[in-house]
Motif scaffolding. Structure first.
Motif, mmCIF file in Angstrom:
data_model
loop_
_atom_site.group_PDB
_atom_site.id
_atom_site.type_symbol
_atom_site.label_atom_id
_atom_site.label_comp_id
_atom_site.label_asym_id
_atom_site.label_seq_id
_atom_site.Cartn_x
_atom_site.Cartn_y
_atom_site.Cartn_z
ATOM 1 N N CYS A 100 25.465 -25.803 -53.178
ATOM 2 C CA CYS A 100 26.790 -25.997 -53.313
ATOM 3 C C CYS A 100 27.378 -24.846 -52.556
ATOM 4 O O CYS A 100 26.930 -23.896 -52.951
ATOM 5 C CB CYS A 100 27.074 -26.169 -54.897
ATOM 6 N N GLU A 101 28.552 -25.167 -52.024
ATOM 7 C CA GLU A 101 29.130 -24.110 -51.136
ATOM 8 C C GLU A 101 30.601 -24.201 -51.328
ATOM 9 O O GLU A 101 31.351 -25.135 -51.324
ATOM 10 C CB GLU A 101 29.026 -24.303 -49.474
ATOM 11 N N SER A 102 31.160 -22.866 -51.682
ATOM 12 C CA SER A 102 32.729 -22.667 -51.751
ATOM 13 C C SER A 102 33.145 -21.652 -50.632
ATOM 14 O O SER A 102 32.128 -21.115 -49.895
ATOM 15 C CB SER A 102 33.074 -22.186 -52.971
ATOM 16 N N PRO A 103 34.305 -21.576 -50.400
ATOM 17 C CA PRO A 103 34.873 -20.647 -49.382
ATOM 18 C C PRO A 103 34.261 -18.805 -49.536
ATOM 19 O O PRO A 103 33.935 -18.301 -48.525
ATOM 20 C CB PRO A 103 36.121 -20.810 -49.591
ATOM 21 N N SER A 104 33.988 -18.888 -50.765
ATOM 22 C CA SER A 104 33.322 -17.467 -51.025
ATOM 23 C C SER A 104 32.099 -17.235 -51.680
ATOM 24 O O SER A 104 31.653 -16.154 -51.714
ATOM 25 C CB SER A 104 34.488 -16.854 -52.204
ATOM 26 N N LYS A 105 31.435 -18.430 -52.054
ATOM 27 C CA LYS A 105 29.984 -18.368 -52.517
ATOM 28 C C LYS A 105 29.475 -19.503 -52.167
ATOM 29 O O LYS A 105 29.648 -20.473 -51.659
ATOM 30 C CB LYS A 105 30.397 -18.421 -54.160
ATOM 31 N N ILE A 106 28.127 -19.188 -51.980
ATOM 32 C CA ILE A 106 26.699 -20.275 -51.850
ATOM 33 C C ILE A 106 26.041 -20.343 -53.156
ATOM 34 O O ILE A 106 25.583 -19.125 -53.932
ATOM 35 C CB ILE A 106 25.802 -19.922 -50.652
ATOM 36 N N TYR A 107 26.158 -21.564 -53.655
ATOM 37 C CA TYR A 107 25.053 -21.852 -54.952
ATOM 38 C C TYR A 107 23.738 -22.569 -54.431
ATOM 39 O O TYR A 107 23.749 -23.676 -54.209
ATOM 40 C CB TYR A 107 25.935 -22.716 -55.805
ATOM 41 N N MET A 108 22.657 -21.952 -54.819
ATOM 42 C CA MET A 108 21.618 -22.554 -54.375
ATOM 43 C C MET A 108 20.737 -23.015 -55.718
ATOM 44 O O MET A 108 20.503 -21.959 -56.503
ATOM 45 C CB MET A 108 20.522 -21.458 -53.670
ATOM 46 N N VAL A 109 20.659 -24.180 -56.030
ATOM 47 C CA VAL A 109 20.290 -24.590 -57.095
ATOM 48 C C VAL A 109 18.514 -25.037 -57.014
ATOM 49 O O VAL A 109 18.259 -25.943 -56.185
ATOM 50 C CB VAL A 109 20.907 -25.735 -57.643
#
Length: 227
Positions: A100-109
């Motif tokens: 999941c990607e937001s403008p400020s973060k990357i979330y690796m699940v």
């Protein structure tokens, strides 16, 4: 999320790898919090935090590596890790479930691996017997052979990056080792690699060669030097 870390939750994970955009605010209806219940912190580094979480729809227990784009000095390593893990489907390698990607973060699940590192278990047991060492090496070599067969070089094999799937002695996964942390991994279609990387104490000498750009480079064999 449950605090019972002795349970084996791997059977709950059934969804396939996807990449999706989320809002910056974790608590918003379009943020990561709308998909997962974020739990306690499992680990923290210079630009990333790993947290335990639970998928709201399926109930699957997972780990989420939260990467701060502003603090990350080389986003290319993150993309390489995602690319490598996106190709991998093997019982001795940690599974990447979605990004999941937001403008400020990357979330690796990823799947939740709670058995501790090989180093942790050696310390807890004082030492490994010859049989226990051989059993562990079989899993490691299966993982490395698989990676090389699909064209991935890990480049940071060490006991801290080898984790047991479960810390419950009654679980079938208690002695299953999973290779984790693909931050230095790279897809390799042939030819020489010439990037110095890895952990100095455990890396193959040629990976840390200060004259690497002028030498013949190295290949997948560097994953076996410390085995």
């Amino acid at each position: 999320a449950s605090d019972d870390e002795s349970e084996d939750h791997s059977g709950l994970i059934t969804f396939e790898l996807v990449r999706r955009a989320v809002a910056d605010s974790e608590s918003s209806s379009e943020g990561i919090g709308a998909i997962y219940n974020i739990g306690k912190t499992l680990g923290k580094g210079n630009f990333a935090t790993v947290k335990r979480a639970q998928h709201k729809e399926t109930g699957a227990e997972v780990a989420i590596k939260i990467i701060d784009r502003r603090s990350c000095t080389n986003i290319n390593f993150v993309e390489r890790e995602i690319t490598s893990l996106g190709q991998i489907n093997h019982p001795n390698c940690v599974a990447l479930l979605e990004v999941c990607e937001s403008p400020s973060k990357i979330y690796m699940v990823t799947e939740l691996v709670m058995g501790g590192t090989v180093m942790d278990r050696i310390i807890a047991m004082d030492h490994f017997s010859e049989k226990e060492s051989a059993t562990a090496m079989v899993d490691v070599l299966y993982a490395v052979q698989y990676l090389h067969d699909i064209g991935v070089v890990h480049r940071d094999l060490k006991m801290e990056n080898l984790m047991y799937a479960s810390n419950d002695p009654s679980s079938p996964a208690y002695n299953t080792i999973k290779l984790v942390d693909f931050g230095f991994s790279i897809s390799h279609a042939g030819g020489s690699l010439k990037t110095a990387c890895g952990t100095p104490a455990t890396a193959a000498p040629e990976v840390l060669d200060p004259y690497l750009e002028f030498s013949g480079g190295y290949g997948p064999e560097v994953d076996l030097i410390r085995q």
